[in-house]
Design a protein around this motif. Structure first.
Motif, mmCIF file in Angstrom:
data_model
loop_
_atom_site.group_PDB
_atom_site.id
_atom_site.type_symbol
_atom_site.label_atom_id
_atom_site.label_comp_id
_atom_site.label_asym_id
_atom_site.label_seq_id
_atom_site.Cartn_x
_atom_site.Cartn_y
_atom_site.Cartn_z
ATOM 1 N N LYS A 138 -13.841 7.551 5.670
ATOM 2 C CA LYS A 138 -12.871 6.522 5.320
ATOM 3 C C LYS A 138 -11.517 7.156 4.996
ATOM 4 O O LYS A 138 -11.448 8.330 4.596
ATOM 5 N N PRO A 139 -10.435 6.407 5.162
ATOM 6 C CA PRO A 139 -9.117 6.949 4.799
ATOM 7 C C PRO A 139 -9.052 7.335 3.333
ATOM 8 O O PRO A 139 -9.602 6.626 2.475
ATOM 9 N N MET A 140 -8.402 8.433 3.034
ATOM 10 C CA MET A 140 -8.261 8.864 1.641
ATOM 11 C C MET A 140 -7.563 7.802 0.800
ATOM 12 O O MET A 140 -7.848 7.646 -0.386
ATOM 13 N N ALA A 141 -6.650 7.064 1.430
ATOM 14 C CA ALA A 141 -5.913 6.029 0.702
ATOM 15 C C ALA A 141 -6.845 4.944 0.175
ATOM 16 O O ALA A 141 -6.597 4.368 -0.891
ATOM 17 N N LEU A 142 -7.932 4.674 0.911
ATOM 18 C CA LEU A 142 -8.882 3.652 0.477
ATOM 19 C C LEU A 142 -9.632 4.098 -0.774
ATOM 20 O O LEU A 142 -9.802 3.323 -1.718
ATOM 21 N N SER A 143 -10.061 5.341 -0.790
ATOM 22 C CA SER A 143 -10.731 5.886 -1.972
ATOM 23 C C SER A 143 -9.785 5.927 -3.171
ATOM 24 O O SER A 143 -10.173 5.650 -4.305
ATOM 25 N N HIS A 144 -8.530 6.273 -2.897
ATOM 26 C CA HIS A 144 -7.532 6.323 -3.972
ATOM 27 C C HIS A 144 -7.327 4.936 -4.585
ATOM 28 O O HIS A 144 -7.267 4.788 -5.809
ATOM 29 N N LYS A 145 -7.227 3.918 -3.730
ATOM 30 C CA LYS A 145 -7.048 2.551 -4.230
ATOM 31 C C LYS A 145 -8.233 2.130 -5.086
ATOM 32 O O LYS A 145 -8.069 1.486 -6.129
#
Length: 262
Positions: free
Chosen positions: A105-112
Motif C-alpha cells: 500500500k502507499p506509504m501515505a495511506l499508512s501515514h493517514k
C-alpha cells in the motif's frame, strides 16, 4: 435528560455516521450538547438535522475537518476555545480501514491511518484532558478495536494503531482518575457499518447470530462503561470467545490466510 448546561459539549470525531453518530445520540441522551467533527460536510448536515429533531432543546454543532492533518488536534482545540465550547466529553471515534499487505500500500495511506488512530486522538486527549483535569470532571472515550489484541496479516497497520490507542488509553486512565476524569477504551469486534464493505445480506445474518453488533448496541455499552469508570470495554460476550480462539490459533492457519490474501 433535560438538564443540559449551556456550552457544555460532547465532542465526537467521526460522528456523522455509523458508530460515531450512535455515540453522539447516546451522549445527547445523557444531556450533553453535541459537537460532531468529520471530513464529510454532507453527512455532517444530515447528522445535525437528525440529532436536532430528536433533541430540540440541545445545541448540535458540526465542524468539517480533516483529522489526518498534522495540526488537526490543535486546530480543533483552538476552535472550541474560540467558540467557548466546554468539552466535558471527548469521543475519539474517527477511523479508517483497509485490507492488504502494508508493504503493498502507499506509504501515505499508512501515514493517514496512524495520524487518525494514534497522533490526533492522543493529542486531543492531552489538550482536552488538561482542561478536564483543571475542572476535575470529564469523560474520554477512545474507540479502539478487538484487533488491538491480535497480530494478523492484511490489517497490520490497523491493528497496530488500535493497539497504540488501547495502551495509551489505559495509561491516561490511571493518570487522570484521581482528578475526576474517566477514560475508557472501547474495543468492539465486528460492527454493522460500511467500514468493511460487506454485503448487506451478510451483515444481517451476522447480526442475527450475534457475531456482529449494531452501532447503537456498541454506543450504549461504551457510554455506560465510560460513565461507570471502566478503563476498557469489549462489547458482546461472543467477542471474548473469539479473542480466546485467536490466542490459540495455530501459526499455520495464519500462514494460510497470508498465502491467500497477501
Amino acid at each position: 435528560m433535560n438538564n443540559t448546561k449551556k456550552n457544555t459539549f460532547a465532542l465526537v470525531t467521526g460522528g456523522s455516521s455509523g458508530i460515531g453518530l450512535a455515540y453522539a445520540e447516546e451522549w445527547a441522551r445523557q444531556g450533553y450538547n453535541i459537537l460532531i467533527v468529520s471530513n464529510r460536510e454532507d453527512l455532517n448536515e444530515e447528522a445535525k438535522k437528525s440529532l436536532q429533531a430528536m433533541f430540540p432543546e440541545q445545541q448540535i454543532v458540526t465542524r468539517y475537518q480533516d483529522l489526518t492533518a498534522e495540526n488537526a488536534a490543535q486546530e480543533l482545540f483552538d476552535f472550541c476555545e474560540s467558540e467557548n465550547l466546554i468539552i466535558e466529553v471527548l469521543v475519539n471515534n474517527a477511523g479508517m480501514f483497509y485490507f492488504g499487505a502494508a508493504v503493498d500500500k502507499p506509504m501515505a495511506l499508512s501515514h493517514k491511518m496512524t495520524m487518525l488512530h494514534c497522533t490526533t486522538p492522543a493529542n486531543l486527549c492531552v489538550l482536552f484532558g488538561q482542561k478536564m483535569k483543571e475542572r476535575r470532571c470529564g469523560y474520554i472515550l477512545n474507540a479502539s478495536s478487538i484487533t488491538a489484541f491480535m497480530s494478523f496479516p492484511t490489517i497490520a497497520v490497523y491493528q497496530a494503531s488500535k493497539s497504540y490507542l488501547l495502551k495509551f488509553s489505559k495509561g491516561i486512565h490511571y493518570e487522570l482518575s484521581h482528578y475526576g476524569v474517566k477514560v475508557c477504551c472501547v474495543c468492539p469486534g465486528a460492527v454493522d457499518t460500511d467500514l468493511y464493505n460487506l454485503p448487506v445480506k451478510m451483515r444481517k445474518r451476522l447480526c442475527a447470530i450475534g457475531v456482529m453488533l449494531k452501532p447503537e448496541q456498541i454506543a450504549k455499552r461504551g457510554v455506560r462503561a465510560t460513565l461507570h469508570g471502566r478503563k476498557m470495554k469489549i462489547p458482546g460476550a461472543i467477542n471474548y470467545f473469539f479473542l480466546f480462539l485467536c490466542f490459540l490459533l495455530p501459526g499455520f492457519v495464519i500462514d494460510l490466510v497470508k498465502k491467500k490474501f497477501v
